[in-house]
Design an enzyme around this catalytic site. Sequence first.
Site, PDB file in Angstrom:
ATOM      1  N   GLY A  58      25.016  55.340  22.098  1.00  0.00           N
ATOM      2  CA  GLY A  58      24.755  56.605  21.275  1.00  0.00           C
ATOM      3  C   GLY A  58      24.795  57.891  22.190  1.00  0.00           C
ATOM      4  O   GLY A  58      24.381  58.971  21.785  1.00  0.00           O
ATOM      5  N   TYR A  59      25.703  57.724  23.357  1.00  0.00           N
ATOM      6  CA  TYR A  59      25.950  58.977  24.069  1.00  0.00           C
ATOM      7  C   TYR A  59      27.300  59.609  23.624  1.00  0.00           C
ATOM      8  O   TYR A  59      28.190  59.772  24.550  1.00  0.00           O
ATOM      9  CB  TYR A  59      25.765  58.626  25.563  1.00  0.00           C
ATOM     10  CG  TYR A  59      24.547  58.476  26.222  1.00  0.00           C
ATOM     11  CD1 TYR A  59      23.291  58.430  25.174  1.00  0.00           C
ATOM     12  CD2 TYR A  59      24.311  57.841  27.342  1.00  0.00           C
ATOM     13  CE1 TYR A  59      22.019  58.021  25.910  1.00  0.00           C
ATOM     14  CE2 TYR A  59      23.227  57.612  27.787  1.00  0.00           C
ATOM     15  CZ  TYR A  59      21.934  57.849  27.079  1.00  0.00           C
ATOM     16  OH  TYR A  59      20.804  57.405  27.515  1.00  0.00           O
ATOM     17  N   GLY A  60      27.644  59.545  22.412  1.00  0.00           N
ATOM     18  CA  GLY A  60      28.895  60.243  21.950  1.00  0.00           C
ATOM     19  C   GLY A  60      29.892  59.472  22.592  1.00  0.00           C
ATOM     20  O   GLY A  60      30.058  58.291  22.617  1.00  0.00           O
ATOM     21  N   SER A  62      30.677  59.279  25.748  1.00  0.00           N
ATOM     22  CA  SER A  62      30.398  58.863  27.233  1.00  0.00           C
ATOM     23  C   SER A  62      31.281  57.560  27.686  1.00  0.00           C
ATOM     24  O   SER A  62      31.926  57.511  28.650  1.00  0.00           O
ATOM     25  CB  SER A  62      28.790  58.666  27.577  1.00  0.00           C
ATOM     26  OG  SER A  62      28.641  58.351  28.797  1.00  0.00           O
TER      27      SER A  62
END
Length: 251
Positions: A58-60, A62
């Site tokens: 969920g961290y784009g 990353s």
Amino acid sequence: MDYQEIPKTGLRISRLGLGTVQFGLDYGFTKAKTQHEVDAILETALGCGIDYLDTARGYGSSEAKIGNFLRRRPASRLAVMTKLAKIAPETAGDKKELRRAFERSLDESRRELGLDSIPVLLLHQTDAFLTGLDSFWDIVADFKARGRIDAFGVSVYTPQETRAIVERAAAYIDLVQVPLNVFDQRFLGLAAELRDMKIAVISRSAFLRGVIGLRPDQLPAGLQGLSRPIERLRAIAAGSGIPPDTLALDF
């Protein structure tokens, strides 16, 4: 740099790790980083002996940016901890769909990171509709047995939910990630109990999204209630000659 083992696994990681949500998303007071900036940060971290990274589906972007770095530095010893994508209640209710969702998230992380197996995988959500299922923990055990995951844990928000999950599934849990910093000490007692159970404890939000390093007049709207704790911390820092951010890490 000091290093420590995750007791149930033998996995050895640096005591200080690097959070990477800002690699892929605007977060707190920080804008998302470019690949060039990510590379520079990771080179610096490695130079300081930091070998443990925290990321998530969920961290784009990353995971993708970390993977790009690792492909150019295949000899880098980095223990990457990532987190499962969110699983919907309707998916969790179907054993086959639950397994597909778990495997899809795991495979996407492996592909983005360029890793054959994930050193540490965390559950990013602790909804009871998921953690209360035998089928979910069976999936965790299966993927660990198949070598797709080296260690598994949960990312939590309150001591109450943590106790409930550990009571239900301690045998499957190698570590727990908790919010813990000089301003938020709710987990201190529970952390000691978890360590006694050979469940590693990893703290996050050491700087509370950067707030701990601010002056009271720099606090954004909605966080003015932290003015007095910040003033107190800055007074201790001034009296000791130790910067507030260093005191936060010392804690």
